[in-house]
Design a protein around this motif. Structure first.
Motif, PDB file in Angstrom:
ATOM      1  N   ARG A  58       1.107  -1.316  -0.292  1.00  0.00           N
ATOM      2  CA  ARG A  58      -0.040   0.193   0.452  1.00  0.00           C
ATOM      3  C   ARG A  58       0.378   1.261  -0.209  1.00  0.00           C
ATOM      4  N   SER A  59       2.072   1.082   1.111  1.00  0.00           N
ATOM      5  CA  SER A  59       3.179   2.168   0.455  1.00  0.00           C
ATOM      6  C   SER A  59       4.397   1.845   0.890  1.00  0.00           C
ATOM      7  N   LYS A  60       5.200   3.052   0.380  1.00  0.00           N
ATOM      8  CA  LYS A  60       6.839   2.264   0.900  1.00  0.00           C
ATOM      9  C   LYS A  60       7.624   3.960   1.702  1.00  0.00           C
ATOM     10  N   ARG A  61       8.084   2.990   2.984  1.00  0.00           N
ATOM     11  CA  ARG A  61       8.461   4.216   3.994  1.00  0.00           C
ATOM     12  C   ARG A  61       9.874   4.613   3.029  1.00  0.00           C
ATOM     13  N   PRO A  62      10.115   5.832   3.533  1.00  0.00           N
ATOM     14  CA  PRO A  62      11.084   6.169   2.796  1.00  0.00           C
ATOM     15  C   PRO A  62      12.360   6.026   3.199  1.00  0.00           C
ATOM     16  N   HIS A  77      18.254  -2.781  -3.415  1.00  0.00           N
ATOM     17  CA  HIS A  77      17.634  -1.708  -2.910  1.00  0.00           C
ATOM     18  C   HIS A  77      16.969  -2.706  -1.280  1.00  0.00           C
ATOM     19  N   TRP A  78      16.945  -2.082  -0.045  1.00  0.00           N
ATOM     20  CA  TRP A  78      16.727  -2.319   0.751  1.00  0.00           C
ATOM     21  C   TRP A  78      15.758  -1.685   1.361  1.00  0.00           C
ATOM     22  N   GLY A  79      14.168  -1.897   2.001  1.00  0.00           N
ATOM     23  CA  GLY A  79      13.363  -0.935   2.817  1.00  0.00           C
ATOM     24  C   GLY A  79      12.562  -1.657   3.430  1.00  0.00           C
ATOM     25  N   VAL A 120      15.765   0.629  11.051  1.00  0.00           N
ATOM     26  CA  VAL A 120      17.216   0.199  11.338  1.00  0.00           C
ATOM     27  C   VAL A 120      18.209  -0.153  10.225  1.00  0.00           C
ATOM     28  N   ILE A 121      16.940  -0.834   9.056  1.00  0.00           N
ATOM     29  CA  ILE A 121      17.099  -0.756   7.860  1.00  0.00           C
ATOM     30  C   ILE A 121      17.337   0.342   6.953  1.00  0.00           C
ATOM     31  N   LEU A 122      16.224   1.548   7.546  1.00  0.00           N
ATOM     32  CA  LEU A 122      15.239   2.512   7.244  1.00  0.00           C
ATOM     33  C   LEU A 122      17.096   3.676   7.304  1.00  0.00           C
ATOM     34  N   LYS A 123      17.744   3.629   7.684  1.00  0.00           N
ATOM     35  CA  LYS A 123      18.260   4.802   8.561  1.00  0.00           C
ATOM     36  C   LYS A 123      19.967   4.660   8.314  1.00  0.00           C
ATOM     37  N   GLU A 124      19.825   5.930   7.587  1.00  0.00           N
ATOM     38  CA  GLU A 124      21.201   6.050   6.682  1.00  0.00           C
ATOM     39  C   GLU A 124      22.050   6.208   7.783  1.00  0.00           C
ATOM     40  N   ASP A 125      23.582   5.135   7.066  1.00  0.00           N
ATOM     41  CA  ASP A 125      24.129   5.150   7.851  1.00  0.00           C
ATOM     42  C   ASP A 125      26.185   5.432   6.848  1.00  0.00           C
ATOM     43  N   PRO A 126      26.069   6.808   7.340  1.00  0.00           N
ATOM     44  CA  PRO A 126      27.380   6.945   6.050  1.00  0.00           C
ATOM     45  C   PRO A 126      28.443   6.644   5.608  1.00  0.00           C
ATOM     46  N   GLY A 174      18.252  -5.997  10.790  1.00  0.00           N
ATOM     47  CA  GLY A 174      17.949  -5.230  11.367  1.00  0.00           C
ATOM     48  C   GLY A 174      18.666  -4.794  13.157  1.00  0.00           C
ATOM     49  N   ALA A 175      18.541  -6.434  13.271  1.00  0.00           N
ATOM     50  CA  ALA A 175      18.522  -6.519  15.345  1.00  0.00           C
ATOM     51  C   ALA A 175      20.481  -6.472  15.754  1.00  0.00           C
ATOM     52  N   GLU A 176      20.589  -6.367  16.304  1.00  0.00           N
ATOM     53  CA  GLU A 176      22.328  -6.570  16.820  1.00  0.00           C
ATOM     54  C   GLU A 176      22.406  -7.908  16.696  1.00  0.00           C
TER      55      GLU A 176
END
Length: 296
Positions: A58-62, A77-79, A120-126, A174-176
């Motif tokens: 129904r939608s995709k998170r940014p 791409h992972w999202g 965690v999957i969505l988070k930017e990690d430079p 996303g889990a440590e």
């Protein structure tokens, strides 16, 4: 290819991925350019384009993660998407030949609590995506060898087989899963505070009988990335070091796993994975040929 041209091609492939994801959300694929030999799978099953999770999104998170191999024309791409039943982590790989998409490989990951942290999957990690210095880079062949040694180490319960940093962080959905804060872990998860090498040598993954259909579709030497698509086999009767059996029933796990390698040692491992019937095929053959090489 020059650095500037590589950068442009990288952005072009990411744009093609974004166009595909937009088509998924619109349920309209008429604008995509598909090769005559086009192939699409979801969780290892061949499907026509438009079937599978596309029908429930129904939608995709940014946000999310992009991995690109300019040399082979591949982008992954992972999202996180929102379906009728809630959120799901996903990974999707495209192979692009010129202007044509020839392959789409999708992994849909439903809720796998306690190993399930979509944010965690969505988070930017430079830091994870940083371009590493030239003197710390490995060749394509060396990156594949290092990833294979990681899988070999799990199969043999011998952490010394893999070159890995002691503070290497592994994230699973996303889990440590390594060097985690032991105070935050519940009973039965204490091993997640250990290093990768100690976990493997301690038999904490002895329940994994084999890692098969190993493929390495995407490599980025500049960022030290090697992406593996692999199947973990769990026969369901192999105990861990405390005698318990993690699953108790046979299953396999299809995984997309990205390794960050610096100075020929694994610096970090991120994985998204989901359970499928035991012995399931990858949908993409039996894997890449293995040829061990010296990485010293």
């Amino acid at each position: 290819m020059s650095f500037v041209n590589r950068g442009k091609e990288r952005q072009r492939l990411i744009s093609i991925m974004d166009d595909y994801l937009a088509a998924v959300l619109a349920r309209n694929f008429s604008g995509l350019k598909l090769a005559a030999n086009f192939k699409h799978t979801e969780n290892g099953v061949a499907l026509p384009l438009g079937a599978g999770m596309v029908r429930t999104i129904r939608s995709k998170r940014p946000g999310g993660q992009y991995f690109v191999d300019v040399a082979t024309g591949q982008v992954e791409h992972w999202g996180v998407v929102v379906e009728d039943a809630g959120e799901a982590i996903y990974g999707v790989r495209l192979r692009v030949n010129g202007l044509l998409i020839s392959e789409i490989e999708t992994l849909r990951v439903g809720n796998t609590e306690p190993y399930y942290f979509p944010d965690v999957i969505l988070k930017e990690d430079p830091g994870f995506h940083e371009i590493i210095p030239a003197d710390q880079r490995s060749s394509r062949e060396e990156l594949i060898e290092i990833a294979n040694r990681y899988f070999d180490a799990i199969e043999h319960n011998d952490g010394s087989m893999v070159p890995v940093k002691g503070d290497c962080q592994r994230l699973v959905n996303g889990a440590e899963d390594t060097v985690a804060d032991v105070s935050a872990l519940g009973e039965g998860h204490e091993h997640r505070a250990l290093s990768v090498r100690d976990q493997i040598s301690g038999g904490h993954y002895a329940y994994i009988e084999g890692l098969r259909a190993r493929r390495f579709p995407l490599i980025d030497e500049e960022r030290g990335f090697v992406l593996a698509h692999v199947l973990f086999d769990h026969p369901g009767d192999l105990p861990g070091p405390n005698g318990s059996v993690p699953f108790g029933t046979p299953n396999s796990m299809v995984a997309f796993e990205i390794f960050k390698v610096k100075s020929k040692s694994v610096d970090a491992v991120w994985a998204i994975c989901y359970s499928v019937p035991y012995g399931s095929a990858s949908g993409w053959g039996e894997g890449s040929p293995r040829s061990a090489i010296d990485i010293s």
